[in-house]
Scaffold this motif. Structure first.
Motif, mmCIF file in Angstrom:
data_model
loop_
_atom_site.group_PDB
_atom_site.id
_atom_site.type_symbol
_atom_site.label_atom_id
_atom_site.label_comp_id
_atom_site.label_asym_id
_atom_site.label_seq_id
_atom_site.Cartn_x
_atom_site.Cartn_y
_atom_site.Cartn_z
ATOM 1 N N THR A 97 0.852 -1.178 0.000
ATOM 2 C CA THR A 97 0.000 0.000 0.000
ATOM 3 C C THR A 97 0.891 1.232 0.000
ATOM 4 O OG1 THR A 97 -1.917 1.063 1.040
ATOM 5 C CG2 THR A 97 -0.243 0.168 2.522
ATOM 6 N N THR A 98 0.283 2.401 -0.015
ATOM 7 C CA THR A 98 1.071 3.631 -0.038
ATOM 8 C C THR A 98 1.744 3.860 1.317
ATOM 9 O OG1 THR A 98 -0.823 4.955 0.664
ATOM 10 C CG2 THR A 98 -0.509 4.671 -1.716
ATOM 11 N N THR A 99 2.803 4.651 1.297
ATOM 12 C CA THR A 99 3.531 4.943 2.538
ATOM 13 C C THR A 99 2.617 5.595 3.572
ATOM 14 O OG1 THR A 99 5.570 5.235 1.277
ATOM 15 C CG2 THR A 99 5.526 6.129 3.511
ATOM 16 N N GLY A 100 1.815 6.557 3.120
ATOM 17 C CA GLY A 100 0.941 7.260 4.055
ATOM 18 C C GLY A 100 -0.084 6.359 4.691
ATOM 19 N N PHE A 101 -0.845 5.635 3.880
ATOM 20 C CA PHE A 101 -1.897 4.775 4.420
ATOM 21 C C PHE A 101 -1.299 3.629 5.244
ATOM 22 C CE2 PHE A 101 -5.205 1.508 4.299
ATOM 23 C CZ PHE A 101 -6.341 2.258 4.585
ATOM 24 N N GLY A 102 -0.181 3.102 4.783
ATOM 25 C CA GLY A 102 0.436 1.986 5.503
ATOM 26 C C GLY A 102 0.952 2.366 6.870
ATOM 27 N N THR A 103 1.606 3.522 6.977
ATOM 28 C CA THR A 103 2.182 3.923 8.259
ATOM 29 C C THR A 103 1.142 4.545 9.188
ATOM 30 O OG1 THR A 103 2.847 6.058 7.302
ATOM 31 C CG2 THR A 103 4.496 4.315 7.344
ATOM 32 N N LEU A 124 4.983 -6.099 4.882
ATOM 33 C CA LEU A 124 4.297 -4.866 4.511
ATOM 34 C C LEU A 124 5.215 -4.028 3.628
ATOM 35 C CD1 LEU A 124 1.656 -3.341 4.905
ATOM 36 C CD2 LEU A 124 2.605 -2.335 6.991
ATOM 37 N N MET A 125 4.831 -3.862 2.366
ATOM 38 C CA MET A 125 5.652 -3.141 1.384
ATOM 39 C C MET A 125 5.009 -1.787 1.101
ATOM 40 S SD MET A 125 6.592 -6.323 -1.150
ATOM 41 C CE MET A 125 4.927 -6.984 -1.166
ATOM 42 N N LEU A 126 5.614 -0.736 1.619
ATOM 43 C CA LEU A 126 5.046 0.602 1.517
ATOM 44 C C LEU A 126 5.779 1.389 0.436
ATOM 45 C CD1 LEU A 126 4.696 1.425 5.317
ATOM 46 C CD2 LEU A 126 3.089 0.246 3.811
ATOM 47 N N GLU A 128 4.861 4.012 -3.355
ATOM 48 C CA GLU A 128 3.860 4.607 -4.236
ATOM 49 C C GLU A 128 3.756 3.840 -5.549
ATOM 50 O OE1 GLU A 128 2.200 6.829 -2.542
ATOM 51 O OE2 GLU A 128 3.741 6.530 -1.024
ATOM 52 N N ARG A 129 4.816 3.103 -5.897
ATOM 53 C CA ARG A 129 4.784 2.323 -7.140
ATOM 54 C C ARG A 129 3.713 1.242 -7.043
ATOM 55 N NH1 ARG A 129 7.546 -2.379 -9.182
ATOM 56 N NH2 ARG A 129 8.490 -2.693 -7.131
ATOM 57 N N VAL A 130 2.962 1.058 -8.102
ATOM 58 C CA VAL A 130 1.923 0.034 -8.130
ATOM 59 C C VAL A 130 2.563 -1.299 -8.489
ATOM 60 C CG1 VAL A 130 -0.228 -0.726 -9.212
ATOM 61 C CG2 VAL A 130 0.151 1.708 -8.768
ATOM 62 N N LEU A 131 2.595 -2.225 -7.541
ATOM 63 C CA LEU A 131 3.204 -3.524 -7.779
ATOM 64 C C LEU A 131 2.291 -4.401 -8.626
ATOM 65 C CD1 LEU A 131 4.831 -4.346 -4.311
ATOM 66 C CD2 LEU A 131 5.745 -3.052 -6.239
ATOM 67 N N ASP A 132 2.913 -5.333 -9.347
ATOM 68 C CA ASP A 132 2.187 -6.210 -10.273
ATOM 69 C C ASP A 132 1.666 -7.426 -9.501
ATOM 70 O OD1 ASP A 132 1.333 -7.924 -12.302
ATOM 71 O OD2 ASP A 132 2.848 -7.188 -13.703
ATOM 72 N N LEU A 133 0.376 -7.413 -9.158
ATOM 73 C CA LEU A 133 -0.195 -8.515 -8.389
ATOM 74 C C LEU A 133 -0.274 -9.815 -9.196
ATOM 75 C CD1 LEU A 133 -3.064 -6.770 -6.369
ATOM 76 C CD2 LEU A 133 -0.708 -7.211 -5.682
ATOM 77 N N PRO A 134 -0.719 -9.797 -10.461
ATOM 78 C CA PRO A 134 -0.759 -11.056 -11.213
ATOM 79 C C PRO A 134 0.615 -11.722 -11.338
ATOM 80 C CG PRO A 134 -2.124 -9.419 -12.292
ATOM 81 C CD PRO A 134 -1.370 -8.706 -11.199
ATOM 82 N N ASP A 139 0.845 -10.049 -2.664
ATOM 83 C CA ASP A 139 -0.369 -10.871 -2.626
ATOM 84 C C ASP A 139 -1.630 -10.016 -2.574
ATOM 85 O OD1 ASP A 139 1.139 -13.308 -2.471
ATOM 86 O OD2 ASP A 139 1.505 -12.871 -0.359
ATOM 87 N N VAL A 140 -1.571 -8.937 -1.802
ATOM 88 C CA VAL A 140 -2.732 -8.066 -1.601
ATOM 89 C C VAL A 140 -2.276 -6.616 -1.713
ATOM 90 C CG1 VAL A 140 -4.622 -7.430 -0.040
ATOM 91 C CG2 VAL A 140 -3.702 -9.748 0.021
ATOM 92 N N ALA A 141 -3.123 -5.779 -2.306
ATOM 93 C CA ALA A 141 -2.818 -4.353 -2.406
ATOM 94 C C ALA A 141 -3.981 -3.530 -1.873
ATOM 95 C CB ALA A 141 -2.536 -3.967 -3.857
ATOM 96 N N ILE A 142 -3.654 -2.429 -1.209
ATOM 97 C CA ILE A 142 -4.652 -1.416 -0.855
ATOM 98 C C ILE A 142 -4.197 -0.134 -1.535
ATOM 99 C CG2 ILE A 142 -5.730 -0.079 0.982
ATOM 100 C CD1 ILE A 142 -5.294 -2.409 2.857
ATOM 101 N N ARG A 143 -5.027 0.365 -2.441
ATOM 102 C CA ARG A 143 -4.646 1.496 -3.266
ATOM 103 C C ARG A 143 -5.706 2.587 -3.263
ATOM 104 N NH1 ARG A 143 0.545 2.409 -4.061
ATOM 105 N NH2 ARG A 143 1.615 0.403 -4.078
ATOM 106 N N MET A 144 -5.272 3.817 -3.576
ATOM 107 C CA MET A 144 -6.158 4.963 -3.555
ATOM 108 C C MET A 144 -6.841 5.203 -4.905
ATOM 109 S SD MET A 144 -5.645 5.700 -0.432
ATOM 110 C CE MET A 144 -4.905 4.140 0.038
#
Length: 297
Positions: A97-103, A124-126, A128-134, A139-144
């Motif tokens: 997720t993003t640094t802000g939301f994650g922390t 927990l990987m914080l 801004e880059r959008v990681l490639d889930l497929p 495994d899981v992303a929380i994005r804005m």
């Protein structure tokens, strides 16, 4: 091709060294070197440029490494699905997720998840880059914003808005702005316009700069913005979910805010039946429900 040789090749390419790969594989350097030579002979090509400081992949080596990388990720996914056939929730779950939301929101709430599933390992990987889930970068992303990648299961969690906040001590010293034009007498703290951020937040900051703000502080994530606000440096542009954990923050100029920013949870289709993903999804939904309930009181 011999999978054992490909496995050794992948370890060498990943480590950039025969010695380091041998340590990972529990093989001698000479055994690793023989396997690489045999693979190069079978393919009739050179896979590595060798020099004093290590190994560099050739163009052909890069092509093969891309293939073995994809194979390793698929095997990891298969192993995860096999482990998830057990009733107990355990093992590693990589969450991005993003640094802000994650922390500021997620990490402080993980206690409840660990109390329920003490054998779970969260990575927990914080960023801004959008990681490639497929491709199983996570495994899981929380994005804005809603993920655009295909083959993802997505769930809209909530909407947030960017608003203006300050500390009581700052407002006591600098005064409370009563209209947007009063921002010309204050310091504005926000994310740097060049950093990745939600478009609604960037648009709000751009609009606020119309009021000839004399002094600014820009930071590359909302955690830094919050720290500056808490230390009485000025008025900060921050997500409204912070009010739950920082009730002393004063919401100034309530009429000034961004549009809705959707928050999505997403994970690959192939992890639909993962017990770890299900446990994390249920935990997040429970926390969101509790957060919404508190907001309504």
């Amino acid at each position: 091709m011999d999978w054992d040789k490909l496995r050794i090749f992948h370890a060498v390419a990943d480590a950039g060294s025969l010695t380091h790969a041998g340590e990972v594989l529990h093989l001698s350097q000479s055994a690793v070197s023989r396997q690489i030579r045999a693979l190069e002979e079978s393919l009739n090509t050179t896979l590595f440029h060798r020099h004093a400081r290590g190994l560099i992949l050739t163009e052909q080596g890069e092509l093969l490494f891309d293939a073995t990388q994809a194979m390793v990720k698929r095997l990891d996914a298969a192993a995860a699905r096999i482990r998830d056939t057990e009733d107990e929730v355990f093992g590693e779950l990589r969450v991005t997720t993003t640094t802000g939301f994650g922390t500021l929101w997620l990490a402080p709430r993980l206690t409840a998840l660990y109390e329920k599933y003490p054998s779970l390992k969260i990575d927990l990987m914080l960023e801004e880059r959008v990681l490639d889930l497929p491709m199983r970068e996570a495994d899981v992303a929380i994005r804005m914003k809603e993920p655009s990648q295909a083959d993802l299961i997505r769930k809209r969690l909530m909407n947030i808005r960017m608003r203006l906040y300050a500390s009581p001590a700052y407002l006591e010293k600098a005064g409370v702005p009563e209209r947007p034009g009063d921002l010309g007498q204050h310091r504005l703290i926000s994310q740097h316009p060049g950093t990745p951020q939600v478009a609604a937040g960037a648009a709000l900051v751009q609009d606020l700069m119309r009021f000839d703000v004399p002094s600014t502080l820009t930071v590359n994530n909302y955690f830094g913005v919050l720290q500056a606000v808490l230390n009485h440096l000025g008025i900060g542009v921050l997500p409204d979910y912070l009010t739950d954990d920082f009730p002393d923050l004063v919401h100034v100029l309530p009429e000034v805010e961004s549009g809705d920013v959707p928050v999505f949870l997403a994970y690959p289709e192939e992890l639909r039946h993962s017990k770890r993903v299900a446990a994390f999804r249920e935990f997040v939904m429970e926390e969101i429900f509790a957060y919404r309930k508190r907001q309504q009181t």
